[in-house]
Design a protein around this motif. Structure first.
Motif, PDB file in Angstrom:
ATOM      1  N   ASP A 196       0.675  -1.110  -0.215  1.00 30.79           N
ATOM      2  CA  ASP A 196      -0.160  -0.047  -0.272  1.00 30.79           C
ATOM      3  C   ASP A 196       0.967   1.128   0.183  1.00 30.79           C
ATOM      4  N   ASP A 197       1.387   1.353   0.544  1.00 29.70           N
ATOM      5  CA  ASP A 197       2.970   2.406  -0.007  1.00 29.70           C
ATOM      6  C   ASP A 197       3.390   2.382  -0.597  1.00 29.70           C
ATOM      7  N   GLY A 198       3.857   1.265  -1.247  1.00 23.82           N
ATOM      8  CA  GLY A 198       5.107   1.214  -2.140  1.00 23.82           C
ATOM      9  C   GLY A 198       6.299   1.161  -2.061  1.00 23.82           C
ATOM     10  N   ARG A 199       6.460   0.807  -1.339  1.00 23.90           N
ATOM     11  CA  ARG A 199       8.065   1.251  -0.615  1.00 23.90           C
ATOM     12  C   ARG A 199       8.424  -0.563  -1.173  1.00 23.90           C
ATOM     13  N   SER A 200       7.398  -1.371  -1.021  1.00 24.99           N
ATOM     14  CA  SER A 200       7.756  -2.977  -0.892  1.00 24.99           C
ATOM     15  C   SER A 200       6.701  -3.928  -2.800  1.00 24.99           C
ATOM     16  N   ALA A 201       7.269  -4.512  -2.461  1.00 24.81           N
ATOM     17  CA  ALA A 201       6.625  -5.490  -3.844  1.00 24.81           C
ATOM     18  C   ALA A 201       6.667  -6.942  -3.272  1.00 24.81           C
ATOM     19  N   PHE A 202       5.550  -7.817  -3.469  1.00 30.36           N
ATOM     20  CA  PHE A 202       6.009  -8.787  -3.077  1.00 30.36           C
ATOM     21  C   PHE A 202       5.627 -10.348  -4.358  1.00 30.36           C
ATOM     22  N   PHE A 203       6.540 -11.092  -5.002  1.00 34.91           N
ATOM     23  CA  PHE A 203       5.835 -11.953  -6.188  1.00 34.91           C
ATOM     24  C   PHE A 203       6.107 -13.999  -5.253  1.00 34.91           C
ATOM     25  N   GLU A 204       4.736 -14.154  -6.092  1.00 36.06           N
ATOM     26  CA  GLU A 204       4.640 -15.433  -5.899  1.00 36.06           C
ATOM     27  C   GLU A 204       4.329 -16.931  -6.882  1.00 36.06           C
ATOM     28  N   THR A 205       4.593 -17.436  -6.700  1.00 37.17           N
ATOM     29  CA  THR A 205       4.697 -18.715  -8.121  1.00 37.17           C
ATOM     30  C   THR A 205       3.464 -19.312  -7.362  1.00 37.17           C
ATOM     31  N   THR A 206       2.714 -19.684  -8.652  1.00 36.32           N
ATOM     32  CA  THR A 206       1.113 -20.026  -8.601  1.00 36.32           C
ATOM     33  C   THR A 206       1.060 -21.913  -9.277  1.00 36.32           C
ATOM     34  N   LYS A 207       2.424 -22.102  -9.639  1.00 39.98           N
ATOM     35  CA  LYS A 207       2.885 -23.443  -9.534  1.00 39.98           C
ATOM     36  C   LYS A 207       4.076 -23.987  -9.787  1.00 39.98           C
ATOM     37  N   ALA A 208       4.031 -25.410  -8.930  1.00 32.83           N
ATOM     38  CA  ALA A 208       5.620 -25.588  -9.356  1.00 32.83           C
ATOM     39  C   ALA A 208       6.805 -25.689 -10.192  1.00 32.83           C
ATOM     40  N   LEU A 209       7.799 -25.342  -9.981  1.00 33.02           N
ATOM     41  CA  LEU A 209       8.772 -24.977 -10.842  1.00 33.02           C
ATOM     42  C   LEU A 209       9.450 -26.282 -11.156  1.00 33.02           C
ATOM     43  N   SER A 210       9.358 -26.993 -12.208  1.00 34.84           N
ATOM     44  CA  SER A 210      10.474 -28.066 -12.541  1.00 34.84           C
ATOM     45  C   SER A 210      11.863 -27.608 -12.477  1.00 34.84           C
ATOM     46  N   GLN A 211      12.276 -28.708 -13.252  1.00 35.08           N
ATOM     47  CA  GLN A 211      13.705 -28.528 -13.204  1.00 35.08           C
ATOM     48  C   GLN A 211      14.308 -27.681 -14.491  1.00 35.08           C
ATOM     49  N   GLY A 212      14.926 -27.450 -14.732  1.00 33.65           N
ATOM     50  CA  GLY A 212      14.887 -26.104 -15.455  1.00 33.65           C
ATOM     51  C   GLY A 212      13.931 -25.166 -15.901  1.00 33.65           C
ATOM     52  N   GLU A 213      13.743 -25.050 -14.685  1.00 34.17           N
ATOM     53  CA  GLU A 213      12.174 -23.007 -14.881  1.00 34.17           C
ATOM     54  C   GLU A 213      12.557 -22.859 -13.524  1.00 34.17           C
ATOM     55  N   GLY A 214      12.285 -21.419 -14.368  1.00 30.87           N
ATOM     56  CA  GLY A 214      12.817 -20.555 -12.519  1.00 30.87           C
ATOM     57  C   GLY A 214      11.776 -19.287 -12.689  1.00 30.87           C
ATOM     58  N   LEU A 215      11.870 -18.773 -11.411  1.00 21.76           N
ATOM     59  CA  LEU A 215      11.201 -17.405 -11.436  1.00 21.76           C
ATOM     60  C   LEU A 215      11.775 -15.716 -11.558  1.00 21.76           C
ATOM     61  N   THR A 216      11.370 -15.148 -12.515  1.00 23.89           N
ATOM     62  CA  THR A 216      12.058 -13.892 -12.752  1.00 23.89           C
ATOM     63  C   THR A 216      11.192 -12.975 -13.447  1.00 23.89           C
ATOM     64  N   ILE A 217      11.738 -11.269 -12.453  1.00 24.25           N
ATOM     65  CA  ILE A 217      10.833 -10.510 -11.207  1.00 24.25           C
ATOM     66  C   ILE A 217      10.853  -9.048 -12.300  1.00 24.25           C
ATOM     67  N   VAL A 218      10.408  -8.318 -12.412  1.00 18.40           N
ATOM     68  CA  VAL A 218      10.796  -6.626 -12.529  1.00 18.40           C
ATOM     69  C   VAL A 218       9.727  -5.895 -11.896  1.00 18.40           C
ATOM     70  N   ALA A 219      11.246  -4.999 -10.926  1.00 16.43           N
ATOM     71  CA  ALA A 219      10.582  -4.145 -10.286  1.00 16.43           C
ATOM     72  C   ALA A 219      10.572  -2.728 -10.642  1.00 16.43           C
ATOM     73  N   GLN A 220       9.598  -1.698 -11.197  1.00 15.97           N
ATOM     74  CA  GLN A 220      10.247  -0.403 -12.138  1.00 15.97           C
ATOM     75  C   GLN A 220       9.704   0.086 -10.769  1.00 15.97           C
ATOM     76  N   MET A 221      10.653   1.462 -10.649  1.00 18.56           N
ATOM     77  CA  MET A 221      10.896   3.038 -10.348  1.00 18.56           C
ATOM     78  C   MET A 221      10.832   3.728 -10.987  1.00 18.56           C
ATOM     79  N   PRO A 222      10.392   4.972 -10.325  1.00 21.79           N
ATOM     80  CA  PRO A 222      10.811   6.620 -10.627  1.00 21.79           C
ATOM     81  C   PRO A 222      12.642   6.847 -11.128  1.00 21.79           C
ATOM     82  N   VAL A 223      12.217   7.252 -11.938  1.00 22.63           N
ATOM     83  CA  VAL A 223      13.591   8.143 -12.314  1.00 22.63           C
ATOM     84  C   VAL A 223      14.598   8.695 -11.149  1.00 22.63           C
ATOM     85  N   GLY A 224      16.067   8.281 -10.456  1.00 19.80           N
ATOM     86  CA  GLY A 224      16.209   8.874  -9.698  1.00 19.80           C
ATOM     87  C   GLY A 224      15.563   8.486  -8.321  1.00 19.80           C
ATOM     88  N   THR A 225      15.612   7.008  -8.386  1.00 21.53           N
ATOM     89  CA  THR A 225      15.324   6.099  -7.296  1.00 21.53           C
ATOM     90  C   THR A 225      16.330   5.884  -6.878  1.00 21.53           C
TER      91      THR A 225
END
Length: 649
Positions: A196-225
């Motif tokens: 709610d305060d924008g200070r953090s972000a949370f990511f979670e998978t909804t399906k198990a990751l098999s061998q060779g699979e992974g989770l990659t995330i992107v967090a964007q912030m305003p210029v100058g952060t």
């Protein structure tokens, strides 16, 4: 009946044990939960805490787990950026756990656990806390963290993966994205939300990751952060990426200047007399010494030199050559006139005089080895530095500068000694491949030393060096299985360094004034023996052919590797009208008692190759030396920083 009861009880017990133990024996080792807490500092450094819960069953996970972390980050434009990686702490089940690291291709591998300690089967939770830099990306639209949370190269299935990203102080996260699946896929089996305060972000998978699979995330912030790197920081990051190439290039320049100046001062050859105007028919030195000078004051690695010396002794009637069951035997001549002999021939005569005969056969191998050693030592010790200076000290200093320069690349070589050694080995291989190009150039230039030929050979050499460097760099990258393309320029520079040392190893040596004059005379004699017929027709004063003149020059022809054309010249003369007029219809050397050398019955080839025959006899008689025993929407899973994988050990 009682026996049947025993059997029934035993079978029932075994069945129960199988039903109880079988599921446990085949339980899967897996990661039950993988969570990463990523804290972004104002300067862009990341502090990451990975909490990895596993089930150990003693198959892959015995002592613990290992975690691979890439030391290169592929930016949005596809370029490589080398990152720092510092371990803060490692725990297992809440307690500090020992670990050690090693390098695997472009990754650092952390082995958690001890070599001689096996952990209990069952659940374990590992916590890896580390710090890394240079992972942030800066765009006109804002600052961005593009992060591969789990990596795509784990040995185990990951039942659940999650991550939380915390913005710097007073910063906020404005947008998120995520990708799952194998490298390059853009599957969306995950959820993400911003606090709610924008200070953090949370990511979670909804399906198990098999061998060779992974989770990659992107967090964007305003210029100058996040603060952009300063020019000074960019410079040192550049040196981190390419410092090894920069240092190697500086080394190439220094070594090249050193060799060039050294060559001008001590390696430049004196100007000899013009060879083609000096067709020489007599030298006044022994055939063995002729070969020694011709080889630039190096002892002959073959047996040609000693063969020429033996033949010259026979021609001067010091020895006779007999055939004993196919082996040559040297016998002291009864009619010899005593005079001072050249040092190499004197060593041979000493061995023959000792017993009156010297047989070149396996049974006399030790004496033959001693004779060859004394022959070579006699020639080299008396004439060392008299005709040719190898300037070995200058070459050694150039090699030392090369080694020191390559060693200095270690300061910027995060992959350590392994990369340096493997790159250098491939550079040496490439340098060896360049030797034929260099020799071909020397042969090409040996005809006419005009500017056009020099230009063509120089262009060919540059193309050959760069081409070989690219080929070797490609082979190196394939074998290394790495994406570190910055190794290509390093490999090319290393190839150039090796080629430079090889080139000046040959070029730095120079003949003395006496040696240059003798080299010109030797070349003149070689031209005379190779072109005798033309000289007889065009040059006045050329000696007439005769058996005596043929024998006189034969040892020199052997020493200069032109025995065959000189013998063929004599063959043709024997068949000519001039020979018949002189009363020479057949020829047999007086020093060849049993026709070991001469074969009158073979009209096409009257003379066997003396050097070849004698060298083979000596070689076969020598004892054999035996060795002793003894993000954003264009992103995908597996992209960005972080990543890697892991397994059990």
């Amino acid at each position: 009946m009682r026996v049947y009861n025993y059997i029934y009880t035993f079978a029932s017990t075994c069945l129960v044990l199988i039903l109880v133990l079988l599921p446990a024996a085949y339980a899967n080792e897996q990661i039950t939960d993988y969570h990463a807490r990523i804290e972004i500092a104002k300067n862009g450094d990341l502090t990451v805490t990975e909490t990895i819960s596993v089930i150990a069953e003693g198959r892959n996970i015995n002592r613990g787990i290992f975690r691979d972390f890439p030391l290169y980050f592929i930016s949005s434009n596809g370029t490589e950026k080398r990152v720092d990686f510092d371990i803060i702490s490692i725990k297992r089940n809440g307690n500090k756990e020992p670990y050690h690291t090693s390098y695997v291709n472009s990754d650092i591998r952390i082995y958690i656990g001890e070599e001689d300690y096996y952990i209990d089967r069952g659940p374990h939770t590992y916590e890896i806390k580390y710090q890394t830099d240079r992972q942030m990306q800066f765009f006109n639209e804002g600052d961005e963290l593009y992060w591969n949370v789990t990596g795509n190269f784990w040995q185990f299935q990951i039942n659940k993966a999650s991550a939380e990203v915390h913005a710097p102080d007073n910063g906020k996260i404005s947008g998120v994205a995520f990708f799952t699946g194998r490298v390059g896929q853009q599957l969306q089996f995950a959820n993400a939300k911003i606090s709610d305060d924008g200070r953090s972000a949370f990511f979670e998978t909804t399906k198990a990751l098999s061998q060779g699979e992974g989770l990659t995330i992107v967090a964007q912030m305003p210029v100058g952060t996040v603060n952009k790197p300063t020019e000074s920081q960019e410079f040192w990051w550049f040196m981190r990426d390419f410092g090894h190439v920069v240092v190697a290039t500086i080394t190439l320049i220094i070594v090249g200047l050193y060799y060039g100046i050294s060559w001008l001062i001590i390696g430049r050859d004196p100007t000899p007399s013009h060879i083609r105007e000096r067709q020489t028919t007599s030298l006044g030195i022994s055939p063995a010494l002729v070969r020694y000078i011709y080889n630039r004051s190096r002892v002959d690695g073959t047996f040609t030199s000693i063969s020429a010396a033996i033949l010259n002794l026979a021609v001067k009637d010091y020895i006779k050559i007999e055939d004993i069951d196919g082996d040559p035997q040297l016998v002291v001549s009864e009619n010899r006139e005593l005079q001072k002999l050249p040092v190499g021939e004197a060593a041979i005569m000493e061995a023959v005089n000792k017993y009156g005969t010297f047989r070149i056969t396996k049974s006399n191998g030790k004496s033959l080895t001693a004779l060859r050693s004394s022959f070579n030592n006699a020639i080299s010790s008396e004439h060392r530095n008299m005709f040719y200076k190898h300037n070995s000290g200058a070459i050694a200093l150039g090699i030392i500068l090369t080694i020191v320069g390559l060693g200095a690349t270690m300061v910027f070589n995060i992959m350590g000694l392994f990369t340096l050694i493997t790159s250098t080995i491939f550079a040496i291989i490439a340098g060896v491949l360049l030797i034929p190009i260099y020799l071909l150039g020397k042969w090409f230039l040996s005809f006419e030393n005009d500017g056009l030929r020099y230009l063509l050979v120089s262009i060919m050499s540059v193309i050959g060096v760069v081409g070989a460097g690219l080929i070797i760099a490609g082979i190196y990258l394939v074998i290394e299985d790495t994406n570190t393309w910055s190794h290509i320029p390093f490999a090319i520079v290393a190839v150039l360094l090796v080629a430079l040392n090889i080139f000046f190893f040959d070029l730095m040596g120079r003949p003395t004034n006496m040696g240059a004059e003798l080299m010109a005379q030797i070349e003149g004699l070689k031209l005379h023996l190779e072109n005798y017929h033309e000289q007889r027709m065009n040059l006045a004063g050329t000696p007439r052919m005769s058996p005596k003149y043929f024998e006189k020059q034969l040892p020199y022809a052997v020493a200069l590797d032109i025995e065959k054309p000189w013998s063929e010249t004599f063959d043709k003369w024997l068949e000519s009208a001039e020979a018949k007029t002189a009363g020479v219809s057949s020829y047999r050397p007086r020093w060849d008692r049993d026709r070991w050398y001469h074969n009158r019955r073979d009209n096409d080839k009257r003379f066997k190759g003396f050097s070849n025959h004698m060298s083979k006899s000596i070689s076969s008689a020598m004892p054999v030396q035996r060795s002793s025993s003894s993000g954003s929407s264009s992103g995908s899973s597996g992209g960005g920083g972080g990543g890697g994988g892991g397994g059990g050990w």
